[in-house]
Scaffold this motif. Structure first.
Motif: not given
Length: 265
Positions: A32-35, A95-102, A104-105, A109-112
């Motif tokens: 999630g991003v934003g608030g 999910h790999v990107i999420a894991n590899a970048t701790s 990093n939102l 979102f850039q991956y998507a």
């Protein structure tokens, strides 16, 4: 008798399936991003990276994020559809990107965004002459070209059982929410009939009234007097506590002085 037996078997199987416990994610599903996650408006998008409809919806979703900033929370969940070839691989990649970048939102979102932009490279017939390892290698090469993570790091993540399982849990979570296709959107947990044709104004027509209704009932405080203490007891809700009062989450300023009739000194 045979019909009765078959019917009983069907009912037993159906009941067993309906009562099966979906795996509980190790943390709230999605990114999630934003608030904050308990904002007055929480928009959820269940998407398949190789879904053309999701690709068409994505630019407007990004516009919504940009337009509202921290006033709302936007959360994305992967839901790979079985009839989109390689969709599970592309979803696991997120999910790999999420894991590899701790987690990093920006990277997530850039991956998507990047996969949507190059969706045709892995969509259905595009990879019919490729083996699964070749598909994964192709995606890893592409990800490396974006600078998000190295090819070796991405391939290592794709080979991790934990991340594969996390992708499956995310899919099952979507099923538990009644998601049947993509893109599927919820606002504050309620399904909305948003589709790729929705513009930013369409989203505003739903979001703005909710924000407006909460603005009316909230009690913002700009500055508390010197002898009072600011109490932010809930998102966007603030009171000024008098001397002796305590700031109670989700309640506000309260004084608990039983010796003085529950009155502040």
């Amino acid at each position: 008798m045979q019909r009765v037996t078959i019917a009983l078997i069907f009912v037993a199987v159906h009941v067993s399936f309906a009562s099966a416990q979906a795996p509980i994610p190790s943390r709230p599903d999605g990114y999630g991003v934003g608030g904050p996650a308990d904002s007055h408006v929480v928009v959820e998008m269940f998407f398949d990276p190789l879904c053309p409809g999701c690709k068409a919806s994505w630019p407007t979703v990004l516009q919504v994020i940009q337009a509202y900033g921290t006033r709302i929370h936007v959360r994305i969940h992967t839901f790979p559809l079985p009839y989109h070839t390689n969709s599970f691989v592309a979803s696991q990649g997120l999910h790999v990107i999420a894991n590899a970048t701790s987690r990093n939102l920006d990277s997530i979102f850039q991956y998507a965004t990047k996969v949507f932009e190059n969706q045709a490279a892995w969509y259905n017939d595009a990879t019919q002459s490729m083996t699964m390892p070749q598909v994964v290698d192709s995606l890893a090469t592409f990800v490396a070209s974006t600078g998000l993570v190295t090819k070796d790091k991405f391939l290592a993540g794709m080979a991790m059982d934990d991340i594969n399982f996390e992708t499956r849990v995310s899919w099952k979570y979507a099923c538990s929410r009644g998601v049947l296709g993509t893109p599927t959107f919820f606002i504050n947990g309620v399904f909305i009939s948003a589709d790729p044709t929705w513009s930013l104004n369409d989203w505003k027509s739903v979001i703005d009234p909710i924000l407006g209704s909460n603005d009316k009932i909230s009690t913002p405080v700009k500055d508390c007097p010197p002898n009072e203490k600011e109490c932010t007891y809930a998102p966007h809700k603030t009171q000024c506590c008098l001397a002796g009062e305590n700031c109670i989450p989700n309640v506000g300023c309260r004084c608990f002085n039983m010796k003085n009739g529950n009155k502040c000194a």
